[in-house]
Design an enzyme around this catalytic site. Structure first.
Site, mmCIF file in Angstrom:
data_model
loop_
_atom_site.group_PDB
_atom_site.id
_atom_site.type_symbol
_atom_site.label_atom_id
_atom_site.label_comp_id
_atom_site.label_asym_id
_atom_site.label_seq_id
_atom_site.Cartn_x
_atom_site.Cartn_y
_atom_site.Cartn_z
ATOM 1 N N ASP A 243 0.841 -1.203 0.000
ATOM 2 C CA ASP A 243 0.000 0.000 0.000
ATOM 3 C C ASP A 243 0.877 1.254 0.000
ATOM 4 O O ASP A 243 0.882 2.040 0.958
ATOM 5 C CB ASP A 243 -0.924 -0.022 1.217
ATOM 6 C CG ASP A 243 -1.980 1.075 1.154
ATOM 7 O OD1 ASP A 243 -2.486 1.327 0.037
ATOM 8 O OD2 ASP A 243 -2.280 1.670 2.195
ATOM 9 N N LEU A 245 2.726 4.085 -3.043
ATOM 10 C CA LEU A 245 2.993 4.451 -4.430
ATOM 11 C C LEU A 245 4.409 4.086 -4.841
ATOM 12 O O LEU A 245 4.658 3.630 -5.959
ATOM 13 C CB LEU A 245 2.781 5.960 -4.631
ATOM 14 C CG LEU A 245 1.353 6.430 -4.905
ATOM 15 C CD1 LEU A 245 1.328 7.948 -4.999
ATOM 16 C CD2 LEU A 245 0.814 5.816 -6.189
ATOM 17 N N ASN A 453 0.498 -18.096 -8.304
ATOM 18 C CA ASN A 453 1.085 -17.570 -9.536
ATOM 19 C C ASN A 453 0.058 -17.513 -10.656
ATOM 20 O O ASN A 453 -1.143 -17.698 -10.432
ATOM 21 C CB ASN A 453 2.278 -18.438 -9.943
ATOM 22 C CG ASN A 453 1.850 -19.845 -10.311
ATOM 23 O OD1 ASN A 453 1.058 -20.458 -9.608
ATOM 24 N ND2 ASN A 453 2.344 -20.366 -11.416
ATOM 25 N N CYS A 455 -0.705 -19.592 -13.058
ATOM 26 C CA CYS A 455 -1.490 -20.814 -13.299
ATOM 27 C C CYS A 455 -1.976 -21.487 -12.025
ATOM 28 O O CYS A 455 -2.570 -22.562 -12.079
ATOM 29 C CB CYS A 455 -0.681 -21.807 -14.125
ATOM 30 S SG CYS A 455 -0.132 -21.163 -15.699
ATOM 31 N N GLU A 457 -0.444 -22.993 -9.353
ATOM 32 C CA GLU A 457 0.128 -24.196 -8.752
ATOM 33 C C GLU A 457 1.267 -23.884 -7.778
ATOM 34 O O GLU A 457 1.646 -24.736 -6.987
ATOM 35 C CB GLU A 457 0.613 -25.178 -9.830
ATOM 36 C CG GLU A 457 1.950 -24.863 -10.476
ATOM 37 C CD GLU A 457 1.839 -23.888 -11.621
ATOM 38 O OE1 GLU A 457 2.764 -23.826 -12.459
ATOM 39 O OE2 GLU A 457 0.837 -23.159 -11.709
#
Length: 757
Positions: A243, A245, A453, A455, A457
């Protein structure tokens, strides 16, 4: 019929159709179930005077491909051989033209290997590390290992995938490398970390043999990159947007740089304060997380992963976050398109307490993470299980008392169904069941897993980078900047081809897979310092599986049956045990990973089970771990493998076969590829349309018994999951069964080349 043809060098030569007969005969030699006369007739009608020889070859290949069917699947192998002949001619011609070498072998071009290998290094296509670690005599012994006959076993889908994606190309897009050169160079490169303690040539032969025989399938980035300068074998990284910038901008820079080098991303966005929160003490001015997701979306759409696949990212948001309703609508076609992000994949982190309330149709409260931390001093998203539930209930009390102001109540059932409604259309959101994930985390002593991630896994600890601190040095009149680097998990993946595992080779295949992936963690160069730190301190690897449906067919086992489940559990336990043993043996030589002490591995807990719950076979392994530790902090993760399954001409991951003939894409368009051994095993396959979602979930959970991270679990729409009720029941059953994560679904209108590859 005699005609003139145009050769590759532009010269015109008399061409006899007898040449076609010889070419076709070479392509079918030793292959049964094909009719050469039928193929020759299809070819002749396409010939014309002065036709380029390259076009003739493509005509022969295409004609072979069009004859692939359930009744005659072996045409795929014929087309593979013919494609290989064409590839060899192209590579030989290109290399001779550029280097001045002469290589006139008709079918295969594995000649002048020493000269070509050094030329590849001189021209920057191969890493200079080869010459630092192999002398000329050793190089020659490596080249003598080349098995050019192995090329004859590759189906068209395999050779086409090599041509399109894996073999090294020139800037002009001409391929300059042949399949066995690719596999041998990759094997040689990955043995470099072991030269001090192992016989380097024996190691090269072992790695090369298992890779070229397609018993071990390294992930796409490994096969693409792990012989090139500044090689990266990392498939994916996971980043956390704090949180701030300063941190948000820094992480965006990391994503832009690494996605352009071939890396996919998972990103956690749940730390960013929600819309209407405070900024600098001023209430109701924060724009929320959505504008930052839009920036991420634009970065991904602007970057290309080395031309091999589009940039891709999965962004995870907590289901209790105040911006969750906007997050769900991010890919909708209606509404203000300036607030949409169509190029990302969404994932939602869900605690157990939400699923309980959803089932009871109770209210669910949304919070602002910034305000929760400000009032309670605790980051709610760093908790899980009982601690999370207690703090969440406390936050609800604080909201009731007015101490937490940025809150909103929604009906849990309505929220859940609104999420599910997006899946048939968009293929996402993916689900991350955070309590199940963290309950079985082998490194829970180090932190909480907050997302996965691309995919879904990889399940590893993720710690955000700190803010940059800039100091002006008056003495040198320079600015010095420092930043506390966090931990970004990386995916270093390879899959064991289960269809090629036997009682005799299982131990060596598992051991080799661990060694290959451990080398990837050492040899990979990451631009992201947090990814480098994670890799160096955890040596995390992800062993997966491929060809599972083929294995079941070979053993005449029906997908999801009691017999298949028992068989799978026994096999994967054996593989898990051998992987732990291999990692402990590497720890003996190279040392344990930095954070082994305090981990569940160090407490004799393996895959959620204490040694006292395991069979006597585990005792010897446990003694090794106690004595030497583990080299790798994480071991198993099953990726989707859709891209590498094309390379291996097998079935992806642990999924059922979708059908007997699978349509794939090639340079000349779409083509049909038969599933493995279709001519002999057709009636032993249980295809997707006959698999219930209960059988599928049961299979996934069985594999998960011996997986320390996760499984990229698709929800195929055509797997008897058609109605909203089916989809609802599928995801509830996933959670109830102990599934950790779900991947995106595959409605026919959606593809995800980045994830699949």
């Amino acid at each position: 019929m005699d005609i003139n043809v145009t050769k590759r060098d532009g010269s015109i030569k008399l061409f006899s159709t007898n040449s076609i007969k010889k070419t076709v005969q070479w392509g079918v030699d030793g292959i049964g179930g094909v009719d050469t006369l039928k193929l020759e007739r299809k070819i002749l009608i396409h010939l014309r005077d002065e036709i380029p020889t390259t076009e003739i070859m493509q005509v022969i290949i295409n004609a072979s491909l069009k004859m692939v069917s359930v009744e005659e699947p072996n045409w795929s192998l014929v087309a593979g051989r013919l494609k290989l002949m064409d590839l060899n001619k192209n590579v030989r011609y290109t290399y001779n033209k550029l280097s001045g070498a002469k290589n006139n072998d008709f079918k295969f071009g594995y000649h002048n290997t020493m000269d070509k290998f050094k030329w590849m290094i001189e021209t920057g296509k191969y890493s200079s590390k080869f010459l630092e670690h192999f002398n000329d005599d050793e190089l020659q012994q490596c080249f003598d290992m080349i098995d050019q006959d192995k090329d004859l076993e590759y189906h068209y889908s395999s050779v086409n995938a090599m041509d399109r994606q894996y073999l090294i190309k020139l800037a002009t897009n001409e391929v300059i490398e042949l399949p066995q050169e690719m596999y041998l160079a990759t094997a040689m490169f990955l043995t470099i970390p072991y030269h001090t303690h192992f016989d380097k040539l024996a190691m090269v032969k072992k790695f090369y043999t298992h890779i070229k025989n397609m018993e071990i399938s390294p992930a796409t980035p490994i096969v693409m990159n792990m012989r090139k300068p500044n090689a990266s074998g990392t498939s994916c990284e996971v980043v956390r947007y704090d949180d701030s910038l300063n941190v948000i901008n820094y992480v965006n820079k990391v994503v832009m740089e690494d996605t352009s080098k071939g890396t996919g991303f998972g990103a956690y966005i749940g730390d960013i304060r929600c819309k209407g929160s405070w900024i600098s003490g001023i209430p109701n001015v924060a724009g929320g997380s959505t504008p930052y997701i839009k920036i991420i979306n634009d970065i991904i759409s602007a970057t290309d992963q080395l031309g091999a696949r589009d940039g891709n990212i999965t962004v995870t948001q907590d289901i209790w976050h105040g911006d969750i309703l906007e997050f769900i609508e991010l890919k909708d076609e209606n509404g203000d398109q300036r607030e949409k992000a169509h190029d990302i994949f969404r994932a939602i982190s869900i605690p157990d307490i939400f699923m309980v309330r959803e089932k009871a149709k109770e209210d669910w409260t949304l919070f602002d993470p910034y305000e929760v931390k400000k009032v309670t001093g605790v980051k709610l998203n760093d908790l899980y299980g009982k601690e999370f539930e207690e703090m969440y209930l406390k936050c609800e009390e604080l909201a009731e008392n007015g101490q937490l102001k940025i809150t909103k109540k929604v009906n849990a059932r309505k929220l859940f169904t609104s999420i599910l409604m997006k899946i048939p259309e968009a293929g996402d959101p993916m689900f991350f069941f955070r309590d199940t994930v963290n309950k079985n985390h082998q490194n829970s002593h180090f932190g909480t897993i907050v997302c996965s991630n691309l995919c879904h896994e990889i399940l590893s600890v993720l710690i955000a980078d700190g803010e940059e601190v800039t100091i002006y040095d008056r003495e040198t009149q320079t600015v010095k900047s420092t930043r506390e680097i966090g931990y970004s998990p990386t995916c270093n993946l390879a899959s064991i081809n289960l269809a090629k595992v036997t009682n005799e080779n299982l131990v060596e295949i598992v051991n080799t897979t661990v060694q290959i992936l451990n080398a990837v963690t050492i040899m990979t160069v990451n631009a992201n310092p947090a990814a480098t730190r994670f890799t160096e301190e955890f040596n995390s690897i992800g062993i997966g599986y491929i060809g599972y449906a083929h294995l079941l067919a070979m053993n005449n086992l029906m997908y999801g049956s009691d017999e298949a489940i028992k068989f799978t559990d026994k096999l994967t336990e054996k593989i898990a045990m051998e992987a732990v043993r291999s990692s402990a043996k590497l720890a003996k030589i190279y040392g344990k990973y930095d954070h082994f002490d305090g981990s569940k591995w160090s407490d004799s807990i393996y895959f959620g089970k204490h040694i006292s719950e395991l069979s006597d076979e585990w005792k010897e392994v446990d003694e090794l771990v106690k004595k030497y530790g583990m080299r790798n902090g994480y071991l198993f993760a099953i990726a989707p493998n859709t891209g590498t399954s094309v390379l291996l001409n097998t079935l992806p991951s642990i999924y059922p076969a979708k059908g007997y003939i699978i349509q794939k894409d090639g340079k000349a368009g779409k083509f049909n590829a038969p599933i493995p051994d279709l001519d002999t095993l057709q009636w032993s396959y249980k295809t997707l349309d006959r698999v219930s979602h209960d059988e599928y979930i049961r299979t996934v959970v069985t594999f998960q018994n011996w997986i320390d991270m996760g499984i990229s679990m698709e929800m195929p729409i055509d797997m008897n999951v058609h109605t909203p009720k089916d989809i609802y029941q599928f995801y509830h059953n996933c959670h109830a069964s102990g599934v950790k994560t779900t991947y995106y679904s595959r409605p026919k209108s959606i593809t995800c080349g980045g994830c699949a590859n």
